[in-house]
Structure formats: C-alpha cells, structure tokens
Design an enzyme around this catalytic site. Structure first.
Site, PDB file in Angstrom:
ATOM      1  N   SER A  76       4.987   7.037  -3.407  1.00 44.45           N
ATOM      2  CA  SER A  76       4.659   8.289  -2.720  1.00 44.45           C
ATOM      3  C   SER A  76       5.431   8.415  -1.417  1.00 44.45           C
ATOM      4  O   SER A  76       5.994   7.446  -0.907  1.00 44.45           O
ATOM      5  CB  SER A  76       3.157   8.371  -2.459  1.00 44.45           C
ATOM      6  OG  SER A  76       2.747   7.285  -1.682  1.00 44.45           O
ATOM      7  N   ASP A  77       5.423   9.630  -0.908  1.00 53.77           N
ATOM      8  CA  ASP A  77       6.071   9.895   0.375  1.00 53.77           C
ATOM      9  C   ASP A  77       5.349  11.049   1.064  1.00 53.77           C
ATOM     10  O   ASP A  77       4.921  12.001   0.398  1.00 53.77           O
ATOM     11  CB  ASP A  77       7.546  10.251   0.184  1.00 53.77           C
ATOM     12  CG  ASP A  77       8.291  10.181   1.513  1.00 53.77           C
ATOM     13  OD1 ASP A  77       8.574   9.060   1.971  1.00 53.77           O
ATOM     14  OD2 ASP A  77       8.562  11.242   2.100  1.00 53.77           O
ATOM     15  N   THR A  78       5.217  10.951   2.373  1.00 54.41           N
ATOM     16  CA  THR A  78       4.563  11.996   3.168  1.00 54.41           C
ATOM     17  C   THR A  78       5.482  12.406   4.316  1.00 54.41           C
ATOM     18  O   THR A  78       6.072  11.543   4.968  1.00 54.41           O
ATOM     19  CB  THR A  78       3.219  11.484   3.758  1.00 54.41           C
ATOM     20  OG1 THR A  78       2.359  11.108   2.690  1.00 54.41           O
ATOM     21  CG2 THR A  78       2.535  12.557   4.604  1.00 54.41           C
TER      22      THR A  78
END
Length: 194
Positions: A76-78
């Site tokens: 994931s990435d934010t």
C-alpha cells in the site's frame, strides 16, 4: 470472520507501518510481515490516486516471481495531496513545519491505494478522504513537530495525534484511510480473494 475464510491463505503484509500492523490485528487477520526496499519514484504526470496506485503496485514487484499459490501479498501507499501536489514524508523538522503551514486553514485530500497480489492475479483499490484543518498557529505547529516528530508520516502529520485532535475541523470520507489503510476496502477485497 475473515480469519476463518482465509485459513488456507497466508497473508503477507509488505509494510513496516505499526498503524497498518495494528489494523490487521484489529480486523483479526493473521499475517506475516515482509518489507523490501523499493525506490519510491513515480512518473511526474501521475496525479492523485494514480500516484498511490502506481507505488502500491511497484512495491509488489519485488515479490511477484516468488508468490506461492496460497499467498496473498498486500502492499500500500498513502499520500497527502494539497494544491495539486503530492506531499510525501518530511525529511526534517523545517520541512514538516512547512508542510503543516501549507495545510493550515485549508482542505486537502489523503489518498491510499492497496494492492493485492497473488501468484496469478493483481487488483488495486484506492480511497480518497478530504481533511480540513483550522488555521494553525506557528506555536501549535512548532509544538507538534518538536514533540511528535512526524517524519514517517505523509504530509507531516498523523490524524490520531495531538495535531489532529486540536486542528482538524472536518473529515469527508474514511477516517481509517487517513490513519493509513481504508480498512473497509481491505476487508471486502480479502473476502473476494478467500
């Protein structure tokens, strides 16, 4: 519930984030952690969730050739997205303070993408949450950065910390997405993969 559905699967969470680890524990999903270094660079023309989609998928590439039939890899990435620019993690206290000054008194977006990779398929989901800060004083910004050292947080802040408690006046969308994982989407996707 998910624990039972996923009993024949091994979940690999490719994240060092304690917040994401806690979410998986709270969702009662057994997982193992495997974090591999990735140079998080994306093409300049990407915008908003295109950036987080790209980076979440990029993080999965390090594993793809070796996934077994019963494994589900989650990457994931934010990012914090403000004034048409992605804000990553601040490198210094001065950078964190500048980031917070630029968010003060405005509404910005937080995008998180989560990529699910198995030995034969890949899917990516993403989520946008709009977050509004009050006008933050220099004293408030300095106090937060000096005491909470938010250098591992996109945009230089964590919603669940002091700055969020005193400074955020409105949230439109998933709170958990801003903490770092759109848990409702992860749950739904894992049900589909079980």
């Amino acid at each position: 519930m998910l624990k039972e559905l996923l009993k024949n699967k091994e979940i690999i969470l490719a994240s060092g984030s304690p917040r994401r680890h806690q979410f998986f524990k709270d969702l009662d999903i057994p997982f193992k952690t495997d974090v591999r270094p990735v140079k998080e660079v994306c093409p300049d023309y990407l915008k908003k969730e295109e950036i987080t989609d790209f980076l979440a998928q990029l993080k999965a590439e390090a594993f793809q050739q070796e996934l077994k039939q019963d494994q589900i890899l989650i990457t994931s990435d934010t990012i914090v997205y403000n004034e048409e620019k992605a804000m990553g993690k601040p490198g210094t206290a001065a950078e964190a303070k500048e980031m917070l000054k630029s968010l003060s008194g405005k509404t910005h977006s937080v995008f998180t993408s989560v990529c699910f990779t198995t030995h034969n398929r890949q899917s990516t989901v993403n989520c946008e949450t709009k977050v509004t800060f009050k006008d933050l004083t220099n004293g408030e910004i300095n106090y937060y950065v000096e005491n909470f050292k938010p250098f591992d947080k996109a945009g230089g802040y964590a919603i669940q910390e002091w700055i969020g408690l005193i400074g955020i006046t409105n949230i439109e969308g998933s709170y958990f997405n801003v903490v770092g994982l759109p848990t409702h989407l992860v749950y739904n996707e894992l049900i589909d993969l079980s």
